[in-house]
Design an enzyme around this catalytic site. Structure first.
Site, short mmCIF file in Angstrom:
data_model
loop_
_atom_site.label_atom_id
_atom_site.label_comp_id
_atom_site.label_asym_id
_atom_site.label_seq_id
_atom_site.Cartn_x
_atom_site.Cartn_y
_atom_site.Cartn_z
CG ASP A 242 -6.10 -4.02 -3.50
OD1 ASP A 242 -6.92 -3.10 -3.30
OD2 ASP A 242 -4.89 -3.91 -3.26
CB SER B 260 -0.93 -0.05 1.21
OG SER B 260 -2.00 0.83 1.06
CG HIS C 48 -5.54 -2.38 0.04
ND1 HIS C 48 -4.58 -2.38 -0.95
CD2 HIS C 48 -5.09 -1.53 1.00
CE1 HIS C 48 -3.61 -1.55 -0.61
NE2 HIS C 48 -3.88 -1.04 0.57
#
Lengths: 393, 393
Positions: free
Chosen positions: A332, A166, A365
């Protein structure tokens, strides 16, 4: 550059401002003042960090693990504020993916954060008050340049790898582009070379929720004894939905009611998914600084390697000798696989050494923080191969 | 049942409470008090509505068009509050998809709304004050039962069709299940037979944003001269992101800056997508009642035909003789095609007359309100075929 010896410090957290000891910090005073991308400068910066394992004699086995938006240096726990395990605790240790018998692991709270590194909660030496909203707007580049100072202070010239998911993946990419000789391998997980407009939109909603709360006090809540708890909770709830997938929410909660047999016909919690979100909001305000949330989301929004290289992402990696392993997750939707594919195409276009794994999972995610064996196997295999190639035993 | 003659009325809108005339209303006093699913009852309810075209002698050509969450009776404009065109204005008129030479169109603000129908902004006759948060929690079923009274008041025994997108699709489905003899055809667009946990989550975030605003005053902002403008704006911004697709946001805004050449290094608007969201929030607070937003989102969250029929959606449609046309959009992630497929499977399982169109578009959930020729052609063709089958000229 001058660096202080590591020391531990206490910081206050949450609406009630309770004091917590947050572990190792180091004050770094570079030869030249630390200059932010926005133009501001600081003589001295503080970085909070954690290490695991031993640096070998050649200083060739260090891995920098970069945390996500609201993560911190607590790769392993117990976390001093929440008491919970660290964010990659399950895969750190002897014989683990991040094998502490083999590698020297470094994690560091980002510049602009709130777990001990210099950020909006820090005291401005010029005023003796917290910076609050007067803190310079930080970028991913600022965070990386600060990390580089820490790595140098630890005596490391070249990291074996920089790895992150991320926002941590953005840092890993920025490292590769900014300091191509300072790392051997790079693993960006579930990330992107530029933050998408949808993600900017969700971040802006979170910031507006914080700033709409009268407790925010135009950013000066600390001196004024206030706290934008409700606004920060709404921001966290919004972000949290984006970390999960439709399927994960359906499987985890569906339309199950929370501790009731029938709909309540009111605006209290009826559904388990509501209860979960409220819990996420509530626990977040106990551990995170509202201004730091504004600053770190902004840093992600500003990240755009393509723009930095005149609209040609591949130019960012021209001549790179780093080994890359790009990882994405099928479910995601915050950083969809397509973002990773763009990155891989850019790396391929400069003949970089790059492998790519799209991992099948329903976990959305958040998968990078969860028990996803295919991800762990991919990380382990890539690191093992790269370590052998580099001669790390 | 007793019904008043249609009359027009004025209502106040926005933080400054300006008065606006909102068009046709009708007061309906059923033989028995109107009973809400939550148990509350009212002697008289008011419904605001609009009609287009002429009801034929057989009263067989009426189409009820059901609006989405924040829509209203203004199928065509100018909207009295915003001055803008109505929500399906482009496809209403002589020779259009909704051919006013052929059909008699009815649209009605839902029960719980804020454009003239009985809702939280209405005056409670028992106290002389606005209901506010003391208004009964409404359900999709309540909205439909209120619409049925209006349709009866207009002298119509069987509607030719009930059509709606998003929440309007939930109403269309509820009509088909509740009054299987009162409609000939049913077109649910981009909707679901039950609201998903992800959608409940986004609604709960919106409600929390409104209720976190001190201007909400525990729901009593009208009497107290306040207004939760910032909270309602954040709620709208959140919802608005879910109405668009990743691709639409990328194509419409990308990472373009708003009226600046470089990043601002601050927390004002930098990106065009932020400016767009702010605009959406700002224009919404001018036209919508914050409590109505709580009530209507709750009604959608509560919608679950599967639960109502013991976990077997097909049972909801057992013996149905209605013609269905189910429509979804490929890039809609709020009501993904899979929700429509579930519905179609349930209809197939009882051998219903059902067609299904998944329409290829990048426009996301909002596609049902936009110029999507394939959707318009599908609607036109289905209505034409059904009208011929029913003998409507």
């Amino acid at each position: 550059m001058h660096c202080s010896d590591p020391y531990t410090t206490t910081l206050s957290f949450g609406p009630d401002g309770r004091e917590v000891e947050v572990g190792l910090c180091m004050d770094i005073t570079p030869a030249e003042p630390f200059r932010f991308d926005c133009g501001a400068a600081m003589e001295t910066i503080t970085l909070a960090y954690q290490t695991h394992g031993q640096l070998n004699a050649e200083k060739s086995n260090a891995i920098l693990l970069c945390h996500g938006l609201t993560g911190d240096q607590y790769l392993t726990g117990p976390h001093p504020v929440t008491g919970k395990p660290g964010w990659w605790e399950d895969i750190v240790g002897p014989g683990c993916v991040f094998d502490t018998d083999r590698y020297f692991l470094i994690t560091s709270n980002v510049m602009g954060g709130c777990m001990g590194s210099t950020g909006p909660k820090s005291t401005n030496p010029a005023t003796g008050k917290p910076y609050g909203i007067t803190f310079p707007v930080v970028t991913i580049g600022d965070m990386v340049r600060a990390q580089k100072l820490l790595v140098e202070a630890l005596g490391i010239r070249q990291l074996f790898a920089v790895i992150g998911g991320s926002m941590g993946g953005m840092l890993a990419l920025d490292w590769a582009v900014r300091y191509p000789d300072a790392l051997y391998a790079c693993v960006p997980l579930c990330t992107a070379a530029r933050h998408s407009p949808q993600n900017i939109a969700f971040h802006e909603i979170g910031r507006q929720a914080v700033m709409a709360d009268p407790g925010w006090q135009e950013g000066h809540y600390i001196e004024r004894g206030r706290f934008p708890a409700k606004g920060l909770a709404v921001a966290r709830m919004t972000a949290h939905v984006t970390y999960l997938s439709q399927i994960a929410l359906q499987e985890k909660f569906g339309r199950r009611l929370q501790n009731k047999l029938a709909l309540g016909y009111g605006f209290d919690i009826d559904f388990a998914v509501e209860s979960y979100l409220h819990h996420q909001g509530k626990s977040f305000i106990e551990r995170f600084d509202p201004n730091a949330y504004l600053y770190i989301t902004r840093a992600m929004d500003y990240f755009d390697l393509e723009r930095d290289f005149g609209g040609h992402l591949s130019r960012a990696f021209l001549g790179t000798s780093i080994r890359y392993c790009v990882i994405s997750f099928t479910s995601d939707w915050l950083f969809p696989t397509e973002e990773s594919r763009r990155l891989v195409r850019a790396l391929n276009a400069v003949a970089a050494n790059v492998s790519f794994a799209e991992i099948e999972t329903d976990k959305g995610h958040d998968a990078f923080l969860l028990d996803v064996p295919a991800m762990h196997a991919t990380l382990r295999g890539f690191l093992d191969g790269a370590a052998k190639a580099k001669g790390i035993l």
